[in-house]
Design a protein around this motif. Sequence first.
Motif, PDB file in Angstrom:
ATOM      1  N   UNK A   1       0.929  -0.842  -0.366  1.00  0.00           N
ATOM      2  CA  UNK A   1      -0.280   0.580  -0.213  1.00  0.00           C
ATOM      3  C   UNK A   1       0.689   0.712  -0.341  1.00  0.00           C
ATOM      4  N   UNK A   2       1.946   1.824   1.117  1.00  0.00           N
ATOM      5  CA  UNK A   2       2.515   2.048   0.825  1.00  0.00           C
ATOM      6  C   UNK A   2       3.366   2.529  -0.137  1.00  0.00           C
ATOM      7  N   UNK A   3       3.995   1.461  -0.904  1.00  0.00           N
ATOM      8  CA  UNK A   3       4.525   1.461  -1.928  1.00  0.00           C
ATOM      9  C   UNK A   3       3.683   2.514  -3.198  1.00  0.00           C
ATOM     10  N   UNK A   4       2.416   1.823  -3.358  1.00  0.00           N
ATOM     11  CA  UNK A   4       2.173   2.430  -4.317  1.00  0.00           C
ATOM     12  C   UNK A   4       1.321   3.790  -4.354  1.00  0.00           C
ATOM     13  N   UNK A   5       1.248   4.299  -2.872  1.00  0.00           N
ATOM     14  CA  UNK A   5       0.529   5.743  -2.491  1.00  0.00           C
ATOM     15  C   UNK A   5       2.019   6.967  -3.343  1.00  0.00           C
ATOM     16  N   UNK A   6       3.595   6.237  -2.622  1.00  0.00           N
ATOM     17  CA  UNK A   6       4.559   7.286  -2.975  1.00  0.00           C
ATOM     18  C   UNK A   6       4.830   6.968  -4.422  1.00  0.00           C
ATOM     19  N   UNK A   7       4.177   6.043  -5.291  1.00  0.00           N
ATOM     20  CA  UNK A   7       4.233   6.074  -6.641  1.00  0.00           C
ATOM     21  C   UNK A   7       3.795   6.508  -7.448  1.00  0.00           C
ATOM     22  N   UNK A   8       2.184   6.652  -6.991  1.00  0.00           N
ATOM     23  CA  UNK A   8       1.295   8.163  -7.036  1.00  0.00           C
ATOM     24  C   UNK A   8       2.157   9.778  -6.422  1.00  0.00           C
TER      25      UNK A   8
END
Length: 370
Positions: free
Chosen positions: A189-196
């Motif tokens: 979840x954190x990875x996807x937020x940071x990517x966005x």
Amino acid sequence: MHTFLHLSVVSIFVSQMANAVPTDTDPAGFSHAYQEYNQAVKANNQTDIITYARQAYELGAVKFGVDSLDSAKLAINWANAIVEQSKQKNSGRVVQDNQVEKAQQLFEFALGVYRQQLTENDIDIIDPLIGVAQTTADDAYANKVLFEAIEIAQKSDHELTVAEVKTLAFYRLTGTEFYTRTVRNFAVDAYEIYVSKLPENAIKRVNATYLYGALNEAMGKHTKAIDALVEVIKQYQALPYSHPHELRAHALLVDIYQKRGQRDKATEHCVAIGKMTPWSEQQEQTPLFRTPPDYPMSYVSRGKSGWVKLQFTVDEQGFVQSPQVLESKGGSLFEKESIEALSQWRYAPKFVDGKPAKGTSTVRLDFTLG
């Protein structure tokens, strides 16, 4: 003992403290202590940080009242200074001792004040919640307060805060009985937020990408792992220093490519690590890829144990050459299996004058029945 991380999700000192501090007279000495604390933080002087954080808290409690929000925030400053000191003493880990117990007491005090004086889902409550989680030795309690922190972050509608809290929760709960699929997915979840939300070279995004790649490698999802780890290396190569995640990304890629039979691609990363790390003839080199030796079945049935010490050459591409037995105990089959296994290992090559060169190392393999 678990590894805990220091949190700074939101500003730890966000009140109107500056407006509350008189600039003319300060008989209790709070102004001086707090100014010295701020200067120590700017200078990254850990000794002074912890000294003046404590003084500011003790004097601030007198000045503002022990149960005031300002005193609670000063308590968090002091607690965080204790946590940072523990990390520096213990190579990045917070090790439970009397000082860390004091930090937990300070976080608990601040949390109690925040609960009394702030609304139920005020984002500032996240700071003491995370502080308690990182300093308590009670995994169940840590799990409880971390999920509360995540819930508050999600209700705040601030996605970057959600990402940071979930990352911290992942690290704190890994290795405990509370590490579940849900906790594992916090890292995703954190990875996807940071990517966005963040540019590709933002350190938090790159660190999250490394964790995402490492998780996929552990789950055998090699294609996703490779894409993430290659991206990590790309971003960290732009830095003027070597970052541990860059080294670890290379090492994971060696393991992945070896398992996939792509030895040439594994060699690329063996050489990259060799270029980044020193070689010592006086110590065992760390293998980047290894397969354990088989335990001879005839020795298992007879309950035999033993060990084998070998010397070998690591060539310019990180392959093992000419393994030779220096000493052994237990039988010749241990020697045979050790040589066969070691011949498949991969290492980072030695570098001399900026170029890969052959180097000699040793290793001891132990054969022990459970």
